[in-house]
Design a protein around this motif. Structure first.
Motif, mmCIF file in Angstrom:
data_model
loop_
_atom_site.group_PDB
_atom_site.id
_atom_site.type_symbol
_atom_site.label_atom_id
_atom_site.label_comp_id
_atom_site.label_asym_id
_atom_site.label_seq_id
_atom_site.Cartn_x
_atom_site.Cartn_y
_atom_site.Cartn_z
ATOM 1 N N ALA A 20 0.826 -1.209 0.000
ATOM 2 C CA ALA A 20 0.000 0.000 0.000
ATOM 3 C C ALA A 20 0.861 1.261 0.000
ATOM 4 N N GLY A 24 3.013 6.674 -4.417
ATOM 5 C CA GLY A 24 1.785 7.458 -4.305
ATOM 6 C C GLY A 24 1.670 8.193 -2.974
ATOM 7 N N ILE A 96 0.640 -1.716 -14.735
ATOM 8 C CA ILE A 96 1.209 -0.763 -13.779
ATOM 9 C C ILE A 96 2.645 -1.112 -13.407
ATOM 10 N N TYR A 100 5.839 1.330 -13.338
ATOM 11 C CA TYR A 100 6.253 1.664 -11.967
ATOM 12 C C TYR A 100 7.753 1.371 -11.799
ATOM 13 N N THR A 231 -3.705 -0.165 -3.005
ATOM 14 C CA THR A 231 -3.422 -1.203 -4.013
ATOM 15 C C THR A 231 -4.616 -2.147 -4.181
HETATM 16 N N1 PFF Z 1 -0.189 1.660 -3.417
HETATM 17 C C1 PFF Z 1 1.063 1.896 -4.067
HETATM 18 C C2 PFF Z 1 1.271 3.385 -4.221
HETATM 19 O O1 PFF Z 1 0.440 4.165 -3.775
HETATM 20 O O2 PFF Z 1 2.282 3.792 -4.758
HETATM 21 C C3 PFF Z 1 1.215 1.071 -5.294
HETATM 22 C C4 PFF Z 1 0.362 1.433 -6.455
HETATM 23 C C5 PFF Z 1 -0.967 1.229 -6.502
HETATM 24 C C6 PFF Z 1 0.918 2.014 -7.531
HETATM 25 C C7 PFF Z 1 -1.734 1.571 -7.566
HETATM 26 C C8 PFF Z 1 0.172 2.358 -8.614
HETATM 27 C C9 PFF Z 1 -1.170 2.147 -8.610
HETATM 28 F F1 PFF Z 1 -1.927 2.504 -9.630
#
Ligand code: PFF
Length: 499
Positions: A20, A24, A96, A100, A231
C-alpha cells in the motif's frame, strides 16, 4: 503440495502495508491535500477510507484468506464463471508494474547521482535532458535510453530476487524494505523541522479551506486516492491474504493496514511540505508555485533542487532516493506476486523460481517502451487510463460479485467467524452492496465525461483514443469474453448432468 505461507502474522501486515505504501504516498497524497483544501481534504479522504477503502480491503483480504487462492481462483470460488474478473485485475497489475519499475529505475539513477549531486546546476534540465533525454513529442520515439534501460534491468533483478521463492524470500526481504523507508523518513523529518520556512510549508499543506468540500472534484480526488493507495483491484491483497492461515483475524488486520498506510501518507506530507517551505524561503519562489507539482516533477525536479540547498546535500539526496526505492520495491513486487500466485494456483508442477523469472522477464520487456525518449509521454498516458478506468471497473466488479452474486451477508458471516472485531451488518451491507458500486460508477462516468471533453495532457485525441482502447477496452473485452465462455460451459455442464 501444501500452499506457501507467511512466516508470521506480522509478515503479512508488513507485506500488505509495504504494498500500500508506495510512491503514491510521497508524491500524490501531500499534493492532493494541499491542492484540495489542506486540512479540509482530510474529511473527504477519511470518509472515502471508511466507505470504499476499508470495505474493499476487508473484502479482498477476506476473500483471499477464506478461499486460499489468488484473484482468479478466489473469484471462481465466489461464482464459478467469474475468473475473468481476476484476469482483468491482473492485466492492470501487469500494466502498472511495467511502468512503476521505470520510475524506480530513474530513482536508481538519481540515487547514484547523489554522490556528485549531478543535477545541482539545473534540476529541470537534468531530469528532462540528461536523464530522460526526452523527445519533443510522443511521435518521436527516438532510441532506447541506455542508462534507464540498464537501471531497469537492475530493478527487475532486485524484484526477481525478492519474489523468486515466494513467501519464503519475501518474508526475509520485507523486514528490511518496509521499515527502512519509514526510519529514513523520520530522519528527514527531524532535518526538516530544523529548516527555515518549514512551518509555512506545513500551513499550506494543512490549513483547512472548508469551502473546498463543496467541490465535487475534491471528493472524486479523495475516493480515487484511497483506491490507488491501498493497491485495491489488482488481486494483490487477495494473493497476499491467500498465504495466511484461514483462521486469522481479517477485520482487525484490514483496519491496521489501512490506518498505517494513511498515517504514513500524512507523515510524508509533513516532510514534503516542510522541505518545500524551506525551498520557498531560500529561492524566494512562491510556495504555491512549488506545491503545484506532483508526480515525477516533484520527486525528480523540485525535491532534488530543495535537497541541494541543504547542508550535506549529497547525504539527504541519498536518503531521499533510497526512500523512493525502498518504498517502490515492495509495491512493485506485490504486483508481481499477484500474477505469480494465479499461475501457481493453476498447476502444482510449476516451479516458483521459473514462473517468477518469466513474469519478471515479460514485465521487463513491457517496460522497454518507457525507456525510449518518448517514454515519459507513454507513461503519463497509460498511467492516466489504467488508474482512471481499469481499477475502478474492477472495484465495481468485485463489489457486484461479492455483494450481490455471492451475497454480502454470507461473506460477512464467514469473515466474522474468524475475526475478533466484527463487521457491522449495517455498515458492511450498505458499503459493499450500494455505496462502493454507486461511487465508483459515478467516478468512472465523470472520468469518461472529462476525457471526452478535454484532451488529457493536450495529447492528440486519436492518440488518447488508441491508448484508451488498448489499455481499457481490450482488457475488458478479454475478461468479459472469458466470463461469457466460462458461463456457457457451466450451463452446458449443468444441462449435461440434468440429462
Ligand atoms: N499503493 C502503491 C502506491 O500508492 O504507490 C502502489 C500502487 C498502486 C501504484 C496503484 C500504482 C497504482 F496505480
Amino acid at each position: 503440495m501444501t500452499r506457501q505461507s507467511w512466516s508470521s502474522k506480522t509478515v503479512f501486515i508488513l507485506a500488505a502495508v509495504g504494498s500500500a505504501v508506495g510512491l503514491g504516498n510521497i508524491w500524490r497524497f501531500p499534493y492532493l491535500a494541499a491542492k484540495h483544501g489542506g486540512g479540509a481534504f482530510l474529511v473527504p479522504y477519511l470518509i472515502a477510507l471508511l466507505v470504499v477503502g476499508i470495505p474493499l480491503l476487508t473484502l479482498e483480504i477476506g476473500v483471499g484468506q477464506l478461499k486460499q487462492q489468488g484473484a482468479i481462483g478466489s473469484f471462481r470460488k465466489l461464482f464459478p464463471s467469474f475468473g475473468g474478473l481476476g484476469v482483468l485485475a491482473l492485466l492492470s497489475a501487469f500494466i502498472i508494474v511495467s511502468y512503476y519499475t521505470v520510475v524506480m529505475a530513474w530513482s536508481l539513477i538519481y540515487f547514484f547521482g547523489s554522490f556528485k549531486l549531478s543535477w545541482s546546476e539545473n534540476t529541470e534540465a537534468y531530469f528532462n535532458q540528461q536523464v530522460l533525454n526526452i523527445s519533443d513529442s510522443i511521435f518521436q520515439i527516438g532510441g532506447i535510453n541506455l542508462p534507464i534501460f540498464s537501471a531497469l534491468i537492475v530493478v527487475w533483478i532486485l524484484i526477481y530476487f525478492s519474489v523468486w521463492q515466494g513467501t519464503k524470500s519475501l518474508s526475509k526481504i520485507l523486514y528490511f524494505t518496509v521499515p527502512l523507508p519509514f526510519i529514513l523518513l523520520v530522519f528527514l523529518f527531524i532535518r526538516t523541522v530544523t529548516l527555515d520556512g518549514f512551518f509555512q510549508g506545513w500551513e499550506l499543506y494543512l490549513n483547512p479551506v472548508w469551502n473546498a468540500m463543496r467541490d465535487p472534484e475534491v471528493w472524486g480526488a479523495a475516493f480515487s486516492q484511497i483506491f490507488f493507495t491501498l493497491t485495491l483491484a489488482f488481486g494483490v491483497m487477495i494473493a497476499y491474504a491467500s498465504y495466511r492461515d484461514s483462521g486469522e483475524d481479517i477485520v482487525k488486520d484490514s483496519w491496521i493496514t489501512a490506518l498505517l498506510n494513511s498515517a504514513i501518507s500524512l507523515f510524508a506530507g509533513f516532510v514534503v511540505f516542510g522541505v518545500l517551505g524551506y525551498m520557498a524561503t531560500q529561492t524566494e519562489t512562491p510556495l504555491e508555485e512549488l506545491a503545484q507539482q506532483s508526480g515525477p516533477g516533484l520527486a525528480f525536479v523540485i525535491f532534488p533542487e530543495a535537497l541541494s540547498l541543504m547542508p550535506l546535500p549529497w547525504l539527504f539526496s541519498l536518503l531521499f532516493f533510497l526512500i523512493l526505492l525502498t518504498l517502490g520495491i515492495d509495491s512493485a513486487f506485490s504486483l508481481v506476486e499477484a500474477i505469480n500466485t494465479v499461475f501457481l494456483d493453476r498447476s502444482e508442477n510449476i516451479k516458483l523460481p521459473q514462473i517468477s523469472f518469466w513474469v519478471c522477464l515479460v514485465g521487463f520487456f513491457a517496460g522497454i517502451i518507457y525507456t525510449t525518449r518518448a517514454g515519459l509521454y507513454f507513461l503519463d498516458i497509460i498511467d492516466h487510463f489504467v488508474t482512471s478506468y481499469n481499477l475502478l471497473f474492477v472495484g465495481v466488479g468485485q463489489a457486484l460479485l461479492a455483494g450481490w452474486i455471492y451475497g454480502a451477508e454470507k461473506l460477512r458471516r464467514e469473515i466474522n467467524e474468524v475475526s475478533f472485531w466484527k463487521l457491522g451488518k449495517w455498515w458492511w451491507n450498505l458499503t459493499i452492496k450500494y455505496l462502493v458500486i454507486i461511487i465508483l460508477t459515478a467516478l468512472l462516468i465523470t472520468n469518461f465525461y472529462t476525457d471526452l471533453n478535454t484532451a488529457y495532457g493536450d495529447y492528440p485525441g486519436w492518440v488518447l483514443g488508441i491508448a484508451w482502447f488498448f489499455v481499457f477496452l481490450v482488457p475488458v473485452l478479454i475478461s468479459g469474453g472469458i466470463i461469457v465462455k466460462d458461463h456457457m460451459q457451466l450451463q452446458r455442464q449443468n444441462q449435461f448432468s440434468k440429462d
